[in-house]
Design a protein around this motif. Structure first.
Motif, PDB file in Angstrom:
ATOM      1  N   ALA A 101     -10.525  63.582  43.453  1.00  0.00           N
ATOM      2  CA  ALA A 101      -9.570  64.169  44.401  1.00  0.00           C
ATOM      3  C   ALA A 101      -8.410  64.834  43.662  1.00  0.00           C
ATOM      4  O   ALA A 101      -7.933  65.905  44.062  1.00  0.00           O
ATOM      5  N   GLU A 102      -7.959  64.224  42.580  1.00  0.00           N
ATOM      6  CA  GLU A 102      -6.874  64.832  41.778  1.00  0.00           C
ATOM      7  C   GLU A 102      -7.311  66.179  41.229  1.00  0.00           C
ATOM      8  O   GLU A 102      -6.549  67.150  41.233  1.00  0.00           O
ATOM      9  N   GLU A 107      -6.794  71.975  41.273  1.00  0.00           N
ATOM     10  CA  GLU A 107      -7.476  73.269  41.419  1.00  0.00           C
ATOM     11  C   GLU A 107      -6.827  74.073  42.550  1.00  0.00           C
ATOM     12  O   GLU A 107      -6.506  75.248  42.392  1.00  0.00           O
ATOM     13  N   GLU A 108      -6.603  73.414  43.681  1.00  0.00           N
ATOM     14  CA  GLU A 108      -6.010  74.094  44.836  1.00  0.00           C
ATOM     15  C   GLU A 108      -4.568  74.522  44.549  1.00  0.00           C
ATOM     16  O   GLU A 108      -4.142  75.626  44.914  1.00  0.00           O
ATOM     17  N   PHE A 109      -3.818  73.646  43.889  1.00  0.00           N
ATOM     18  CA  PHE A 109      -2.423  73.952  43.540  1.00  0.00           C
ATOM     19  C   PHE A 109      -2.369  75.198  42.649  1.00  0.00           C
ATOM     20  O   PHE A 109      -1.532  76.087  42.847  1.00  0.00           O
ATOM     21  N   PHE A 165      -5.991  65.870  29.748  1.00  0.00           N
ATOM     22  CA  PHE A 165      -6.663  66.506  30.889  1.00  0.00           C
ATOM     23  C   PHE A 165      -5.954  66.119  32.185  1.00  0.00           C
ATOM     24  O   PHE A 165      -5.377  65.040  32.289  1.00  0.00           O
ATOM     25  N   PHE A 166      -6.058  66.988  33.187  1.00  0.00           N
ATOM     26  CA  PHE A 166      -5.355  66.727  34.444  1.00  0.00           C
ATOM     27  C   PHE A 166      -5.998  65.615  35.268  1.00  0.00           C
ATOM     28  O   PHE A 166      -5.321  64.928  36.024  1.00  0.00           O
ATOM     29  N   ALA A 167      -7.287  65.472  35.184  1.00  0.00           N
ATOM     30  CA  ALA A 167      -7.964  64.502  36.063  1.00  0.00           C
ATOM     31  C   ALA A 167      -9.050  63.782  35.276  1.00  0.00           C
ATOM     32  O   ALA A 167      -9.896  64.428  34.660  1.00  0.00           O
ATOM     33  N   VAL A 178      -6.080  75.736  35.996  1.00  0.00           N
ATOM     34  CA  VAL A 178      -4.681  75.896  35.579  1.00  0.00           C
ATOM     35  C   VAL A 178      -4.596  76.888  34.422  1.00  0.00           C
ATOM     36  O   VAL A 178      -3.763  77.806  34.421  1.00  0.00           O
ATOM     37  N   ALA A 179      -5.474  76.741  33.428  1.00  0.00           N
ATOM     38  CA  ALA A 179      -5.413  77.625  32.257  1.00  0.00           C
ATOM     39  C   ALA A 179      -5.666  79.081  32.651  1.00  0.00           C
ATOM     40  O   ALA A 179      -4.948  79.985  32.214  1.00  0.00           O
ATOM     41  N   CYS A 180      -6.670  79.309  33.501  1.00  0.00           N
ATOM     42  CA  CYS A 180      -6.987  80.700  33.890  1.00  0.00           C
ATOM     43  C   CYS A 180      -5.826  81.342  34.636  1.00  0.00           C
ATOM     44  O   CYS A 180      -5.518  82.522  34.433  1.00  0.00           O
TER      45      CYS A 180
END
Ligand code: GSH
Length: 234
Positions: A101-102, A107-109, A165-167, A178-180
């Motif tokens: 979920a994170e 990804e959505e953020f 890593f984020f998640a 995020v990187a892209c």
């Protein structure tokens, strides 16, 4: 010898961070793909039929259908989820439910808040203006860098919390996205992240990955023809 035609076609432009996100996921999974150029601002009729939100990217899986709406998926998040199901290894979505979920949230953020500030706030006012032979919209871009992005970087720094890593504990769709999107800023402007050391370290590590670096290099080559040196927005 000719290479086999890949099943996956990404319609769009490598200048789009969402196209590079899908390309990055394919590279990280070693899945063959090709990018077929579509100008989303003046698309052909067949593209309007497969892009209900008039956006790039749209994916076609030729193994499903070679033409028409069948076998196409609009929206980078839906596309990446499809590729993950079709090519599960290596997994780019965490298994553990909360980490999963994170990853989806980050990804959505990145696709929404970060893309609004970095893409619409910085990339477009600079690159679209230069492409039309107009003066770059530096005032708007400087405002986005000074007043919109710091709050978003604060959130990313806090979520990352010094991790690689984020998640979960591996590369995921969150890191790629995020990187892209951050690199959309780097295409036109310097992107100093000294105030956010965790995010800066993550960004540097991501830029070294072929999944991020290869699609970016294609975009950078196009952008540098019109803009040889990125701007300093500070
Ligand atoms: N949520 C969509 C966003 C796609 C998107 O906004 N793409 C931009 C290009 S970067 C676009 O097609 N813009 C067309 C327009 O603004 O008219 C996704 O993740 O695919």
């Amino acid at each position: 010898m000719t290479e086999a035609r890949p099943d996956l076609v990404i319609y769009g432009s490598p200048i789009s961070p969402f196209v590079r996100k899908v390309a990055g996921l394919c590279i990280a999974k070693d899945v063959a793909y090709e990018v077929e150029a579509v100008n989303v601002f003046d698309p052909p009729a067949w593209f309007r039929d497969i892009s209900p939100m008039k956006r790039i990217p749209v994916l076609r899986d030729r193994s499903v259908a070679e033409e028409g709406v069948a076998g196409t998926i609009p929206d980078s998040s839906a596309i990446c989820a499809y590729i993950e199901k079709k090519h599960p290894a290596p997994a780019l979505y965490p298994q553990e439910p909360m980490a999963y979920a994170e990853a989806l949230f980050i990804e959505e953020f990145a696709d929404t808040s970060l893309a609004m500030a970095g893409g619409l706030g910085i990339f477009r006012p600079i690159f679209f203006a230069i492409s039309k032979g107009e003066a770059p919209g530096l005032e708007k871009a400087r405002d986005a860098w000074a007043n919109q992005l710091p709050l978003l970087f604060d959130i990313l720094e806090q979520r990352l919390d010094g991790r690689a890593f984020f998640a979960g504990d591996a590369l995921s769709i969150a890191d790629i996205t995020v990187a892209c999107v951050l690199m959309q800023i780097s295409l036109v402007a310097e992107t100093p992240l000294d105030r956010w050391p965790g995010l800066a370290a993550h960004f540097a590590a991501m830029q070294a990955l072929p999944a991020i670096a290869q699609p970016y290099a294609v975009a950078e080559k196009i952008v540098r023809k019109a803009l040889p040196t990125p701007f300093d927005l500070t």
